[in-house]
Design a protein around this motif. Sequence first.
Motif, PDB file in Angstrom:
ATOM      1  N   GLY A  10      -7.334  -3.149  12.830  1.00  0.00           N
ATOM      2  CA  GLY A  10      -8.416  -2.744  11.917  1.00  0.00           C
ATOM      3  C   GLY A  10      -9.669  -3.553  12.234  1.00  0.00           C
ATOM      4  N   LEU A  11     -10.782  -3.163  11.638  1.00  0.00           N
ATOM      5  CA  LEU A  11     -12.050  -3.851  11.915  1.00  0.00           C
ATOM      6  C   LEU A  11     -11.975  -5.320  11.507  1.00  0.00           C
ATOM      7  N   ASP A  12     -12.864  -6.117  12.077  1.00  0.00           N
ATOM      8  CA  ASP A  12     -12.956  -7.522  11.708  1.00  0.00           C
ATOM      9  C   ASP A  12     -13.209  -7.658  10.206  1.00  0.00           C
ATOM     10  N   SER A  48      -3.643  -5.215  -2.103  1.00  0.00           N
ATOM     11  CA  SER A  48      -4.568  -6.340  -2.021  1.00  0.00           C
ATOM     12  C   SER A  48      -3.841  -7.517  -1.386  1.00  0.00           C
ATOM     13  N   ALA A  49      -4.318  -7.921  -0.225  1.00  0.00           N
ATOM     14  CA  ALA A  49      -3.716  -9.078   0.441  1.00  0.00           C
ATOM     15  C   ALA A  49      -4.009 -10.341  -0.373  1.00  0.00           C
ATOM     16  N   GLN A  50      -5.077 -10.283  -1.147  1.00  0.00           N
ATOM     17  CA  GLN A  50      -5.467 -11.430  -1.965  1.00  0.00           C
ATOM     18  C   GLN A  50      -4.477 -11.653  -3.112  1.00  0.00           C
ATOM     19  N   HIS A  63      -4.970 -18.673  -2.240  1.00  0.00           N
ATOM     20  CA  HIS A  63      -6.038 -18.261  -1.332  1.00  0.00           C
ATOM     21  C   HIS A  63      -5.732 -18.729   0.092  1.00  0.00           C
ATOM     22  N   PHE A  64      -5.843 -17.831   1.026  1.00  0.00           N
ATOM     23  CA  PHE A  64      -5.635 -18.201   2.429  1.00  0.00           C
ATOM     24  C   PHE A  64      -6.996 -18.425   3.077  1.00  0.00           C
ATOM     25  N   ILE A  65      -7.085 -19.510   3.805  1.00  0.00           N
ATOM     26  CA  ILE A  65      -8.328 -19.736   4.550  1.00  0.00           C
ATOM     27  C   ILE A  65      -8.088 -19.225   5.961  1.00  0.00           C
ATOM     28  N   THR A  66      -8.827 -18.201   6.356  1.00  0.00           N
ATOM     29  CA  THR A  66      -8.610 -17.621   7.688  1.00  0.00           C
ATOM     30  C   THR A  66      -9.872 -17.772   8.539  1.00  0.00           C
ATOM     31  N   GLU A  67      -9.665 -17.673   9.825  1.00  0.00           N
ATOM     32  CA  GLU A  67     -10.780 -17.654  10.774  1.00  0.00           C
ATOM     33  C   GLU A  67     -10.662 -16.355  11.539  1.00  0.00           C
ATOM     34  N   PRO A  68     -11.727 -15.826  12.101  1.00  0.00           N
ATOM     35  CA  PRO A  68     -11.594 -14.608  12.905  1.00  0.00           C
ATOM     36  C   PRO A  68     -10.512 -14.803  13.975  1.00  0.00           C
ATOM     37  N   THR A  69      -9.628 -13.816  14.092  1.00  0.00           N
ATOM     38  CA  THR A  69      -8.509 -13.938  15.032  1.00  0.00           C
ATOM     39  C   THR A  69      -8.997 -13.750  16.463  1.00  0.00           C
ATOM     40  N   PHE A  70      -8.640 -14.715  17.299  1.00  0.00           N
ATOM     41  CA  PHE A  70      -9.028 -14.638  18.701  1.00  0.00           C
ATOM     42  C   PHE A  70      -7.896 -13.925  19.442  1.00  0.00           C
ATOM     43  N   VAL A  71      -8.112 -12.687  19.817  1.00  0.00           N
ATOM     44  CA  VAL A  71      -7.152 -11.812  20.502  1.00  0.00           C
ATOM     45  C   VAL A  71      -5.967 -11.433  19.602  1.00  0.00           C
ATOM     46  N   TYR A  72      -4.949 -12.318  19.410  1.00  0.00           N
ATOM     47  CA  TYR A  72      -3.830 -11.942  18.537  1.00  0.00           C
ATOM     48  C   TYR A  72      -3.043 -13.151  18.038  1.00  0.00           C
ATOM     49  N   VAL A  74      -0.916 -10.485   6.634  1.00  0.00           N
ATOM     50  CA  VAL A  74       0.317 -10.998   7.263  1.00  0.00           C
ATOM     51  C   VAL A  74       0.752 -12.297   6.569  1.00  0.00           C
ATOM     52  N   GLN A  75      -0.214 -13.155   6.296  1.00  0.00           N
ATOM     53  CA  GLN A  75       0.115 -14.422   5.628  1.00  0.00           C
ATOM     54  C   GLN A  75       0.633 -14.177   4.212  1.00  0.00           C
ATOM     55  N   ARG A  76       0.060 -13.191   3.513  1.00  0.00           N
ATOM     56  CA  ARG A  76       0.539 -12.871   2.159  1.00  0.00           C
ATOM     57  C   ARG A  76       1.966 -12.350   2.201  1.00  0.00           C
ATOM     58  N   PHE A  77       2.240 -11.465   3.159  1.00  0.00           N
ATOM     59  CA  PHE A  77       3.591 -10.907   3.289  1.00  0.00           C
ATOM     60  C   PHE A  77       4.595 -12.043   3.550  1.00  0.00           C
ATOM     61  N   LYS A  78       4.211 -12.941   4.446  1.00  0.00           N
ATOM     62  CA  LYS A  78       5.072 -14.081   4.779  1.00  0.00           C
ATOM     63  C   LYS A  78       5.329 -14.939   3.520  1.00  0.00           C
ATOM     64  N   ASN A  79       4.287 -15.137   2.737  1.00  0.00           N
ATOM     65  CA  ASN A  79       4.401 -15.927   1.517  1.00  0.00           C
ATOM     66  C   ASN A  79       5.311 -15.230   0.492  1.00  0.00           C
ATOM     67  N   LEU A  80       5.168 -13.902   0.356  1.00  0.00           N
ATOM     68  CA  LEU A  80       5.992 -13.159  -0.603  1.00  0.00           C
ATOM     69  C   LEU A  80       7.464 -13.188  -0.185  1.00  0.00           C
ATOM     70  N   VAL A  81       7.708 -13.109   1.115  1.00  0.00           N
ATOM     71  CA  VAL A  81       9.098 -13.158   1.603  1.00  0.00           C
ATOM     72  C   VAL A  81       9.660 -14.569   1.390  1.00  0.00           C
ATOM     73  N   ASP A  82       8.826 -15.561   1.598  1.00  0.00           N
ATOM     74  CA  ASP A  82       9.244 -16.945   1.358  1.00  0.00           C
ATOM     75  C   ASP A  82       9.677 -17.115  -0.101  1.00  0.00           C
ATOM     76  N   LEU A  83       8.937 -16.489  -1.010  1.00  0.00           N
ATOM     77  CA  LEU A  83       9.256 -16.571  -2.439  1.00  0.00           C
ATOM     78  C   LEU A  83      10.604 -15.905  -2.739  1.00  0.00           C
ATOM     79  N   GLN A  84      10.970 -14.898  -1.916  1.00  0.00           N
ATOM     80  CA  GLN A  84      12.250 -14.215  -2.129  1.00  0.00           C
ATOM     81  C   GLN A  84      13.429 -15.128  -1.797  1.00  0.00           C
ATOM     82  N   PHE A  85      13.233 -16.039  -0.840  1.00  0.00           N
ATOM     83  CA  PHE A  85      14.360 -16.814  -0.331  1.00  0.00           C
ATOM     84  C   PHE A  85      14.360 -18.285  -0.739  1.00  0.00           C
ATOM     85  N   ASN A  86      13.190 -18.806  -1.000  1.00  0.00           N
ATOM     86  CA  ASN A  86      13.076 -20.248  -1.175  1.00  0.00           C
ATOM     87  C   ASN A  86      12.608 -20.591  -2.579  1.00  0.00           C
TER      88      ASN A  86
END
Length: 199
Positions: free
Chosen positions: A27-29, A177-179, A57-66, A37-49
């Motif tokens: 998707g666009l920048d 909402s990823a937020q 709030h996630f602090i992100t930077e523009p992704t360089f390539v992948y 992706v980080q939210r999904f990871k966090n929600l799955v973490d909550l399921q198990f841990n």
Amino acid sequence: MGIIFPTKIRRICTLYNESSARVVVIGLDSSGKTTLVQRFKNLVDLQFNLNASFIQHFITEPTFVYQVETIYPRLAPLALTLWDLGGEEKTRTLWRFYLTGVQGVVFVIDCDDKERIALAREELLKLSKQIGHSSSIPIIIAANKQDIIKSLCKEELIFALSLPKITSNEWKVFEMSAQTGGGVMEMFCHLSETIHKHQ
Ligand SMILES: Nc1nc2c(ncn2[C@@H]2O[C@H](COP(=O)(O)OP(=O)(O)OP(=O)(O)O)[C@@H](O)[C@H]2O)c(=O)[nH]1
Ligand SMILES: [Mg+2]
């Protein structure tokens, strides 16, 4: 001997019993791919841990390539290996190189960014043509930033993106909402089930 946490047990089981599906998150920048992706990871973490907490709030930077994450949601039939691709203009030309072997696409839209909806539509149509020869690849449209008032809703987005023009692949829109995390788990579980059915 160290304690083996449920997540670790799940990962060990996964090595032997399950495979993961390869998915590109595209998707666009600034549409919110990395946050998603980080939210999904966090929600799955909550399921198990039991000690995990909801990250506000996630602090992100523009992704360089992948960036790549393999995530194992509870009760979903397949783990997902998510290739979070950078969305800046110069990086978009590289997207096609990551489509080989892909089993699912999550196309993320900033529903508050109405000025660039036409550009997002162009990129999505281009992408659907690139993967169109393999119609078993589902395209999930992540209608992100629904926490912002006046964001485009699902029906408005279907129209703005001319989604009915995409006839080569199965597509489905999820308001989320990823937020806040709203809609995130439902979307990825649906994707895991759809890919599993196609296997
Ligand atoms: N309000 C709101 N902001 C969001 C949401 N998702 C992401 N953001 C914000 O949008 C901005 C960009 O998020 P990223 O996840 O870095 O965007 P990206 O798509 O990965 O961007 P690139 O890596 O440059 O392609 C950040 O300030 C996020 O906090 C959401 O659901 N709601
Ligand atoms: Mg990113």
